[in-house]
Write an enzyme that holds these catalytic residues in place. Sequence first.
Site, PDB file in Angstrom:
ATOM      1  N   SER A  75       1.011  -0.278 -10.295  1.00  0.00           N
ATOM      2  CA  SER A  75       2.235   0.487 -10.510  1.00  0.00           C
ATOM      3  C   SER A  75       3.427  -0.446 -10.363  1.00  0.00           C
ATOM      4  O   SER A  75       3.370  -1.453  -9.635  1.00  0.00           O
ATOM      5  CB  SER A  75       2.348   1.623  -9.497  1.00  0.00           C
ATOM      6  OG  SER A  75       3.634   2.214  -9.526  1.00  0.00           O
ATOM      7  N   TYR A  97       2.004   4.500  -1.054  1.00  0.00           N
ATOM      8  CA  TYR A  97       1.637   4.225  -2.439  1.00  0.00           C
ATOM      9  C   TYR A  97       2.092   2.829  -2.860  1.00  0.00           C
ATOM     10  O   TYR A  97       1.316   2.056  -3.436  1.00  0.00           O
ATOM     11  CB  TYR A  97       2.277   5.284  -3.337  1.00  0.00           C
ATOM     12  CG  TYR A  97       1.919   5.185  -4.806  1.00  0.00           C
ATOM     13  CD1 TYR A  97       0.679   5.620  -5.262  1.00  0.00           C
ATOM     14  CD2 TYR A  97       2.831   4.690  -5.727  1.00  0.00           C
ATOM     15  CE1 TYR A  97       0.352   5.555  -6.608  1.00  0.00           C
ATOM     16  CE2 TYR A  97       2.520   4.618  -7.081  1.00  0.00           C
ATOM     17  CZ  TYR A  97       1.281   5.050  -7.514  1.00  0.00           C
ATOM     18  OH  TYR A  97       0.962   4.980  -8.843  1.00  0.00           O
TER      19      TYR A  97
END
Length: 268
Positions: free
Chosen positions: A143, A157
């Site tokens: 990501s 995350y």
Amino acid sequence: MDRLTGKVVLITGAGSGIGKAAAAGFAARGAQVILVGRRQAVLDEVAASLIAQGGKVSAYAADIAQKTEVEALVAWAIAERGQVDILVNNAGSASKTLNARWIAEEEWDQVQDVNMKAVFLLTQALLPDMLARKNGTIITVSSLAALRPNLLGGAAYGAAKAAVRNFMTYLHNTFRNDGIRSTCILPGEVNTPIMDNRANPPDQAIRDGMVQPEDVAEAILLCASLPARTVVEELIVAPTVLRDLSGDLEISRWKNAPAACQAEREKS
């Protein structure tokens, strides 16, 4: 894309979003696709749709954060297909609590397990066969949060996606001369079901301006279909237009904060 014909591709998180789009792309290009996720019924539905379009697809439900289940999955895949040529680590999970001040240890661990530990376990299980054949492609969907961490994706995350990016670079540096291609793809905001769990779920107009699952899938297919002599080490796929995130970040800051801290929020 004819280089994908007959290749065996294992895709995690294949029941929806990027994984589902990538599975459709690989199947359309003649690859043998193994769909992996936690929910067998969802995987079976995706498999049936792709098979109806002429794809060679099978589904296997597993908790890929558990070593025994990963070992069983890989043993089954090799027994059924002979080998796995391409591993697409796509499964991901974000925490509901985004601020490092409030997140519980269990929630932190769960995010690390899905986004990092599962990638390690699957890679470790498949590497011996790939190394024996001196051929294999490992593509991991990280990501942009790995490079630009903030409250939108959350502390857990961003940390997990940064760790998996590091791991993919390690694989590239260690095994590139053994015929193993390791690629890390870093998408920005993607219109997937994970958006429903955001502190401030975006409306449809905002989602339409995001990267779409099929966009990332095309990037995955590109990296997988290049000649074996060529590897894309890292690829960023981001929305062209940068939207205003200030409101989302402020909401994310206080999501799941203890009730005693609400007074602090009102003062800020």
